[in-house]
Design a protein around this motif. Structure first.
Motif, PDB file in Angstrom:
ATOM      1  N   GLN A 228       0.833  -1.189   0.000  1.00 53.78           N
ATOM      2  CA  GLN A 228       0.000   0.000   0.000  1.00 53.78           C
ATOM      3  C   GLN A 228       0.871   1.244   0.000  1.00 53.78           C
ATOM      4  OE1 GLN A 228      -2.552   0.334   3.445  1.00 53.78           O
ATOM      5  NE2 GLN A 228      -3.792   1.929   2.575  1.00 53.78           N
TER       6      GLN A 228
ATOM      7  N   GLY B 133      -2.125   7.280   0.553  1.00 57.20           N
ATOM      8  CA  GLY B 133      -3.274   7.826  -0.160  1.00 57.20           C
ATOM      9  C   GLY B 133      -3.950   6.843  -1.105  1.00 57.20           C
ATOM     10  N   GLU B 134      -3.525   5.589  -1.076  1.00 59.19           N
ATOM     11  CA  GLU B 134      -4.113   4.591  -1.972  1.00 59.19           C
ATOM     12  C   GLU B 134      -4.529   3.353  -1.195  1.00 59.19           C
ATOM     13  OE1 GLU B 134      -1.217   5.848  -5.735  1.00 59.19           O
ATOM     14  OE2 GLU B 134      -1.473   3.754  -5.173  1.00 59.19           O
ATOM     15  N   GLY B 135      -5.298   2.499  -1.851  1.00 61.67           N
ATOM     16  CA  GLY B 135      -5.663   1.239  -1.227  1.00 61.67           C
ATOM     17  C   GLY B 135      -4.588   0.193  -1.468  1.00 61.67           C
ATOM     18  N   PRO B 136      -4.607  -0.888  -0.682  1.00 65.63           N
ATOM     19  CA  PRO B 136      -3.632  -1.972  -0.880  1.00 65.63           C
ATOM     20  C   PRO B 136      -3.797  -2.620  -2.256  1.00 65.63           C
ATOM     21  CG  PRO B 136      -4.729  -2.156   1.254  1.00 65.63           C
ATOM     22  CD  PRO B 136      -5.474  -1.132   0.469  1.00 65.63           C
TER      23      PRO B 136
ATOM     24  N   LEU C 175       3.753   0.450   2.748  1.00 66.75           N
ATOM     25  CA  LEU C 175       3.221  -0.397   3.809  1.00 66.75           C
ATOM     26  C   LEU C 175       2.971  -1.787   3.237  1.00 66.75           C
ATOM     27  CD1 LEU C 175       1.909  -0.782   6.661  1.00 66.75           C
ATOM     28  CD2 LEU C 175      -0.233  -0.025   5.624  1.00 66.75           C
TER      29      LEU C 175
END
Lengths: 116, 114
Positions: free
Chosen positions: B37, B40-43, B86
Motif C-alpha cells: 500500500q 493515499g491509496e488502497g492496498p 506499507l
C-alpha cells in the motif's frame, strides 16, 4: 476499465451525526467488504456482503451498518458518529473463489473520516 | 478469532540492503496473501501462496509460506527507494463461514533511503 471508487475522499463531521460513505465497483464482483485502517491495527473488517440482500458483521461492526440493494454498491453508514470512529475507511471487492483459492481483493482509494 | 502477527512494524534501511518481513499465526490458513500500500491509496495484491512450503518470486521479492501454513515471510533483495510503502500480510480460510474473508496483520512500514 473496471474500478472501485469511494466517496467522499475526505469527510469531517461532528459527534452524533449520521454519516454515509459510498462504495461503487464496476468489476461485477459478488463479494464486497468494508475495512477501517488505524496505525498498529492493519485493516479490520467492519461488514461484508456476498451478494444482493446479503450482509454480515465483521470483527468491529458496532456503530456501523450496510445494505446491499444491487451488485455495484455497498454504502457504509455510521448511525451516530463517535470520535473513536475517526479513521481511514477502505472498501474492497472480490470474486467467488475458484479452484479452492480465495480471490484477490481489489481496494478503493479510501475515505479519511474525522469525527470532531 | 484468527490473528496474524506481523514484524517488524517499522523498518528503515538504506538502498541496496536486504530485509525480511515476518507474518506469524497460531492458526492454520488455507492461503496467505501479501499486499503493498502506498500513501493515499488502497492496498494492491503482490502474491498469493496456497501450498505449505511454497516459494514465489516477484523480481527482487521472495515470498514463502511455512510448511504448516501458519506463517509466511517476505524477503526483499537490494531494496530500492521505490520499495517504500506499507506491506500487509492477509490470511484466509476458503471454506465455511470464513469464505472470502481476509484476516490482516498489523502491517510493516518500510522506508528505503537513497
Amino acid at each position: 476499465d473496471a474500478e472501485i471508487t469511494q466517496s467522499p475522499r475526505h469527510k469531517i463531521t461532528e459527534t452524533g451525526r449520521q454519516v454515509t460513505l459510498a462504495c461503487h465497483q464496476t468489476w461485477n464482483h459478488n463479494n464486497m467488504f468494508w475495512y477501517r485502517q488505524d496505525l498498529g491495527h492493519g485493516l479490520r473488517l467492519i461488514h461484508y456482503s456476498y451478494g444482493v440482500q446479503d450482509t454480515n458483521k465483521g470483527e468491529v461492526s458496532d456503530g456501523y451498518s450496510v445494505s446491499r440493494s444491487n451488485t455495484e454498491d455497498l454504502p457504509l453508514t455510521l448511525e451516530s458518529a463517535a470520535s473513536s470512529q475517526t479513521s481511514v475507511y477502505f472498501c474492497a471487492s472480490s470474486t467467488f473463489r475458484t479452484s479452492g483459492r480465495v480471490g484477490e481483493q481489489f481496494f478503493g482509494p479510501g475515505t479519511r473520516l474525522t469525527v470532531l | 478469532t484468527q490473528l496474524l502477527e506481523q514484524s517488524p512494524q517499522f523498518l528503515s534501511i538504506q538502498e541496496g540492503e536486504n530485509l525480511t518481513v515476518y507474518c506469524n499465526s497460531s492458526s492454520v490458513f488455507s492461503s496467505l496473501q501479501w499486499y503493498r500500500q502506498e500513501p493515499g491509496e488502497g492496498p494492491v495484491l503482490l502474491v498469493t501462496v496456497v501450498t505449505g512450503g511454497e516459494v514465489k518470486k516477484l523480481k527482487r521479492l521472495t515470498f514463502q509460506f511455512g510448511d504448516a501454513r501458519k506463517d509466511s515471510s517476505l524477503h526483499i533483495t537490494a531494496a530500492q527507494p521505490g520499495d517504500t510503502g506499507l506491506y500487509l500480510c492477509a490470511g484466509s480460510n476458503a471454506g465455511g463461514t470464513s469464505y472470502g474473508k481476509l484476516t490482516f496483520g498489523q502491517g510493516t512500514i518500510l522506508t528505503v533511503h537513497p
